[in-house]
Motif scaffolding. Structure first.
Motif, PDB file in Angstrom:
ATOM      1  N   LEU A  15       0.831  -1.204   0.000  1.00 33.68           N
ATOM      2  CA  LEU A  15       0.000   0.000   0.000  1.00 33.68           C
ATOM      3  C   LEU A  15       0.862   1.249   0.000  1.00 33.68           C
ATOM      4  CD1 LEU A  15      -2.880   1.129   0.106  1.00 33.68           C
ATOM      5  CD2 LEU A  15      -2.743   1.068   2.607  1.00 33.68           C
ATOM      6  N   LEU A  16       1.929   1.254   0.771  1.00 34.90           N
ATOM      7  CA  LEU A  16       2.823   2.409   0.832  1.00 34.90           C
ATOM      8  C   LEU A  16       3.513   2.643  -0.506  1.00 34.90           C
ATOM      9  CD1 LEU A  16       4.063   4.656   2.526  1.00 34.90           C
ATOM     10  CD2 LEU A  16       5.826   3.031   3.276  1.00 34.90           C
ATOM     11  N   GLU A  17       3.900   1.576  -1.183  1.00 35.07           N
ATOM     12  CA  GLU A  17       4.510   1.733  -2.494  1.00 35.07           C
ATOM     13  C   GLU A  17       3.566   2.472  -3.448  1.00 35.07           C
ATOM     14  OE1 GLU A  17       6.957  -2.498  -2.210  1.00 35.07           O
ATOM     15  OE2 GLU A  17       5.352  -2.225  -3.695  1.00 35.07           O
ATOM     16  N   SER A  18       2.331   2.008  -3.467  1.00 38.96           N
ATOM     17  CA  SER A  18       1.344   2.645  -4.350  1.00 38.96           C
ATOM     18  C   SER A  18       1.039   4.065  -3.896  1.00 38.96           C
ATOM     19  CB  SER A  18       0.053   1.817  -4.375  1.00 38.96           C
ATOM     20  OG  SER A  18       0.306   0.511  -4.823  1.00 38.96           O
ATOM     21  N   PHE A  19       1.011   4.276  -2.579  1.00 40.53           N
ATOM     22  CA  PHE A  19       0.665   5.596  -2.047  1.00 40.53           C
ATOM     23  C   PHE A  19       1.736   6.637  -2.387  1.00 40.53           C
ATOM     24  CE2 PHE A  19       0.681   8.700   1.503  1.00 40.53           C
ATOM     25  CZ  PHE A  19      -0.555   9.267   1.266  1.00 40.53           C
ATOM     26  N   MET A  20       3.013   6.249  -2.317  1.00 39.80           N
ATOM     27  CA  MET A  20       4.081   7.195  -2.645  1.00 39.80           C
ATOM     28  C   MET A  20       4.016   7.599  -4.112  1.00 39.80           C
ATOM     29  SD  MET A  20       7.418   6.047  -0.398  1.00 39.80           S
ATOM     30  CE  MET A  20       7.383   4.318  -0.873  1.00 39.80           C
ATOM     31  N   VAL A  21       3.745   6.639  -4.982  1.00 39.10           N
ATOM     32  CA  VAL A  21       3.584   6.969  -6.395  1.00 39.10           C
ATOM     33  C   VAL A  21       2.343   7.836  -6.589  1.00 39.10           C
ATOM     34  CG1 VAL A  21       3.295   6.035  -8.724  1.00 39.10           C
ATOM     35  CG2 VAL A  21       4.732   4.838  -7.064  1.00 39.10           C
ATOM     36  N   PHE A  22       1.317   7.520  -5.834  1.00 37.37           N
ATOM     37  CA  PHE A  22       0.063   8.284  -5.896  1.00 37.37           C
ATOM     38  C   PHE A  22       0.292   9.748  -5.523  1.00 37.37           C
ATOM     39  CE2 PHE A  22      -3.500   9.920  -3.320  1.00 37.37           C
ATOM     40  CZ  PHE A  22      -4.459  10.034  -4.307  1.00 37.37           C
ATOM     41  N   LEU A  23       1.077  10.003  -4.488  1.00 35.95           N
ATOM     42  CA  LEU A  23       1.350  11.381  -4.078  1.00 35.95           C
ATOM     43  C   LEU A  23       2.074  12.157  -5.174  1.00 35.95           C
ATOM     44  CD1 LEU A  23       2.397  11.081  -0.313  1.00 35.95           C
ATOM     45  CD2 LEU A  23       0.234  11.879  -1.266  1.00 35.95           C
ATOM     46  N   GLY A  73      -8.889   9.023  -4.752  1.00 34.37           N
ATOM     47  CA  GLY A  73      -7.706   8.256  -5.136  1.00 34.37           C
ATOM     48  C   GLY A  73      -7.316   7.231  -4.094  1.00 34.37           C
ATOM     49  N   LEU A  74      -7.370   7.610  -2.822  1.00 33.46           N
ATOM     50  CA  LEU A  74      -7.040   6.662  -1.757  1.00 33.46           C
ATOM     51  C   LEU A  74      -8.029   5.503  -1.733  1.00 33.46           C
ATOM     52  CD1 LEU A  74      -6.002   9.012   1.198  1.00 33.46           C
ATOM     53  CD2 LEU A  74      -4.531   7.541  -0.188  1.00 33.46           C
ATOM     54  N   GLY A  75      -9.293   5.826  -1.974  1.00 35.54           N
ATOM     55  CA  GLY A  75     -10.291   4.756  -2.013  1.00 35.54           C
ATOM     56  C   GLY A  75     -10.013   3.764  -3.131  1.00 35.54           C
ATOM     57  N   ILE A  76      -9.674   4.292  -4.322  1.00 38.48           N
ATOM     58  CA  ILE A  76      -9.357   3.422  -5.458  1.00 38.48           C
ATOM     59  C   ILE A  76      -8.114   2.587  -5.163  1.00 38.48           C
ATOM     60  CG2 ILE A  76      -8.612   3.408  -7.861  1.00 38.48           C
ATOM     61  CD1 ILE A  76     -10.383   5.852  -8.326  1.00 38.48           C
ATOM     62  N   LEU A  77      -7.074   3.217  -4.591  1.00 38.35           N
ATOM     63  CA  LEU A  77      -5.837   2.504  -4.269  1.00 38.35           C
ATOM     64  C   LEU A  77      -6.073   1.394  -3.253  1.00 38.35           C
ATOM     65  CD1 LEU A  77      -2.839   5.000  -3.976  1.00 38.35           C
ATOM     66  CD2 LEU A  77      -3.205   3.182  -5.640  1.00 38.35           C
ATOM     67  N   LEU A  78      -6.816   1.716  -2.210  1.00 36.68           N
ATOM     68  CA  LEU A  78      -7.080   0.723  -1.172  1.00 36.68           C
ATOM     69  C   LEU A  78      -7.821  -0.476  -1.748  1.00 36.68           C
ATOM     70  CD1 LEU A  78      -6.734   0.216   1.876  1.00 36.68           C
ATOM     71  CD2 LEU A  78      -8.977   1.263   2.226  1.00 36.68           C
ATOM     72  N   LEU A  79      -8.780  -0.190  -2.605  1.00 35.76           N
ATOM     73  CA  LEU A  79      -9.545  -1.264  -3.247  1.00 35.76           C
ATOM     74  C   LEU A  79      -8.646  -2.088  -4.166  1.00 35.76           C
ATOM     75  CD1 LEU A  79     -12.319  -2.565  -3.922  1.00 35.76           C
ATOM     76  CD2 LEU A  79     -12.523  -0.876  -5.769  1.00 35.76           C
ATOM     77  N   ALA A  80      -7.826  -1.399  -4.986  1.00 38.27           N
ATOM     78  CA  ALA A  80      -6.972  -2.107  -5.949  1.00 38.27           C
ATOM     79  C   ALA A  80      -5.918  -2.957  -5.247  1.00 38.27           C
ATOM     80  CB  ALA A  80      -6.303  -1.094  -6.878  1.00 38.27           C
ATOM     81  N   VAL A  81      -5.260  -2.396  -4.232  1.00 43.70           N
ATOM     82  CA  VAL A  81      -4.237  -3.155  -3.496  1.00 43.70           C
ATOM     83  C   VAL A  81      -4.862  -4.338  -2.778  1.00 43.70           C
ATOM     84  CG1 VAL A  81      -2.575  -3.048  -1.597  1.00 43.70           C
ATOM     85  CG2 VAL A  81      -2.705  -1.179  -3.247  1.00 43.70           C
ATOM     86  N   GLY A  82      -6.029  -4.123  -2.191  1.00 42.06           N
ATOM     87  CA  GLY A  82      -6.695  -5.213  -1.483  1.00 42.06           C
ATOM     88  C   GLY A  82      -7.050  -6.360  -2.403  1.00 42.06           C
TER      89      GLY A  82
END
Length: 405
Positions: free
Chosen positions: A320-328, A376-385
Motif C-alpha cells: 500500500l505504501l509503495e502505491s501511495f508514494m507513487v500516488f502522491l 484516489g485513496l479509495g481506489i488505491l485501497l480497493l486495488a491493493v486489497g
C-alpha cells in the motif's frame, strides 16, 4: 528491515514499473480532478445564475377598486424563498406652477394632469427595464422624494437636475419631489396631437411608491413583482402568492432567462458527472489489473517474507505504501496539469452562445484536491486489497512449491 524501507527500495529497483504506475495514476487523477473542478465551478455558476436571472412572479390586480394593500405586502414578506419585492403604484396629479405637454383643447381634468408611475426599483421592472425608456441624464431615484421626468418636459419648464417640482391631488394634498434624472422614449413625436396630457409620454413622472400613495384617493398598488431566491422554487412561490390574493390578481411567472440558461448548464453537468463516473471506474479497473499482474510476479517474494515470519499486515502496508508514494507524486503532477486540461474541457463543453453572460471560473481549489485525494485513496485501497489478498491467503509452501515446479 522495516516495511517502509522495503517500499522505497522496491520503487527504486523497479523504476520501469514505478513509471508505468505513475503515468496511469497521473492520467486518471488529472481526469478526476478536471471533472471535480468543472462540477464545482458549475454549481457555483448555477448559484450566480440564480441571482442574475431575477426570476419572479408578477401579481397584477384584476379590479382597480381592489388594489394590493400594505397588509398584502406584509404577508408576502413572510413567505420563504423571497428575495425582494418590487411594488408598482399609479396615480394622477395636478401640476403646481409648471406647464404640461398637450396639443388638445379639451378642458377635462385628464388634459390638466400628469401621470405618476411608481416602482421601488425602476431598473428591475417597468418601461426602463423593458428598454422602452432610457435615461438621458442623471440617475434613477435613490430616495423617496426623488423623481425622473421626461427630457422634453424638463426643457419646456427649464428644469435642471436637482430642481424641485410640486404636485397635488383633488383633495388638495401636496407633494414635493426633487428631479434626479431625465429620460426619453424616442416615441414622443409619434403621438397624435390631440392626445390628452395625462396620457402623453412627456407628462409621465416616475418615482417611489410612497409619493404615489400620498396622491392616491384609494391607497394601494396595481401590481407587485415577487423575486425568488431560488428560481427552481418559483412554482412554489406562485402557489403561496395565489393563496394570499386568491382571484384578486392575475399571476404570471417570469423565468424565461433562467430556463434558457439553466437547461444547457444542466446538460453539461450531467455529461461531466458521467465522465467522472467512467473515469473513476476505468481507473479502478486499470489500476487493479496492473497491480494484480505485479502481485503475480511477487508471489515468491511474498511467500518468502511470510515464511521468514513477516506479519501479513506489514506486507499489506508495504504494498500500500509503495502505491501511495507513487500516488502522491501523481497527485502533485495532476494539480499542475489539471487546471489546463479543465480549461480545455470548458471550451469543449460550454459556449458563449449556449450560456450567455455566464462566467464559469475554472480554477483548482483546496476542496477539489481534497476530493481527489479521498477518491484516489479509495481506489488505491480497493486495488491493493483485490490484488494482494489472494496472495496473502495462499499457503506460502504451496506458493514456493509452485514456483519451484
Amino acid at each position: 528491515m522495516n516495511f517502509y524501507k522495503r517500499s522505497i527500495r522496491y520503487l527504486f529497483r523497479k523504476r520501469s514499473k514505478t513509471a508505468i504506475l505513475f503515468f496511469v495514476l497521473l492520467i486518471a487523477e488529472t481526469m478526476i480532478l478536471c471533472t471535480v473542478t468543472i462540477l464545482r465551478a458549475s454549481e457555483e455558476a448555477k448559484m450566480g445564475l440564480q441571482e442574475k436571472t431575477k426570476a419572479k412572479v408578477v401579481a397584477e390586480i384584476t379590479d382597480e377598486n381592489h388594489p394590493i394593500t400594505a397588509d398584502d405586502i406584509e404577508e408576502l414578506k413572510k413567505l420563504e424563498n423571497i428575495k425582494d419585492i418590487n411594488r408598482m403604484a399609479k396615480t394622477q396629479g395636478y401640476p403646481d406652477g409648471f406647464r404640461l405637454y398637450t396639443g388638445s383643447d379639451d378642458t377635462s381634468k385628464e388634459n390638466n394632469q400628469v401621470q405618476f408611475v411608481a416602482y421601488d426599483d425602476l431598473e428591475s421592472d417597468g418601461p426602463f427595464s423593458d428598454g422602452q425608456l432610457r435615461m438621458m441624464e442623471g440617475e434613477y431615484p435613490s430616495a423617496q422624494n426623488q423623481v425622473v421626468i421626461n427630457q422634453k418636459l424638463a426643457d419646456m419648464n427649464q428644469w435642471k437636475l436637482g430642481a424641485e417640482l410640486s404636485l397635488h391631488n383633488e383633495m388638495g394634498t401636496e407633494v414635493k419631489a426633487v428631479i434626479a434624472g431625465f429620460y426619453s422614449s424616442g416615441m414622443e413625436s409619434k403621438q397624435t396631437g390631440n392626445t390628452l396630457a395625462v396620457y402623453r409620454i412627456e407628462n409621465t413622472i416616475y418615482g417611489a411608491p410612497e409619493l404615489a400613495l400620498q396622491l392616491q384617493a384609494q391607497k394601494g398598488y396595481e401590481s407587485v413583482s415577487i423575486y425568488a431566491k431560488n428560481p427552481e422554487q418559483l412554482s412554489v412561490v406562485e402557489q403561496k402568492v395565489s393563496q394570499i390574493f386568491g382571484e384578486r390578481v392575475e399571476l404570471a411567472k417570469s423565468d424565461a432567462l433562467y430556463q434558457q440558461i439553466e437547461q444547457p448548464l444542466e446538460q453539461v453537468v450531467r455529461v461531466v458527472k458521467l465522465m467522472q463516473f467512467l473515469t473513476m471506474g476505468t481507473a479502478a479497473i486499470v489500476i487493479t489489473l496492473l497491480l494484480c499482474m505485479w502481485m503475480r510476479a511477487r508471489k515468491k517474494e511474498t511467500a518468502i517474507y511470510i515464511s521468514l515470519g513477516e506479519h501479513k499486515v506489514n506486507i499489506f502496508l508495504q504494498m500500500l505504501l509503495e502505491s501511495f508514494m507513487v500516488f502522491l507524486l501523481a497527485t502533485a503532477a495532476s494539480v499542475l496539469t489539471g487546471s489546463y486540461i479543465a480549461k480545455a474541457l470548458k471550451k469543449m463543453l460550454f459556449s458563449e452562445n449556449q450560456i450567455p453572460s455566464l462566467a464559469l471560473k475554472i480554477g483548482i481549489q483546496g476542496t477539489d484536491i481534497g476530493w481527489l485525494v479521498s477518491a484516489g485513496l479509495g481506489i488505491l485501497l480497493l486495488a491493493v486489497g483485490i490484488s494482494l489478498v489472494p496472495v496473502l491467503l495462499t499457503n506460502p509452501k504451496d506458493t514456493l512449491s509452485e514456483m519451484e515446479g
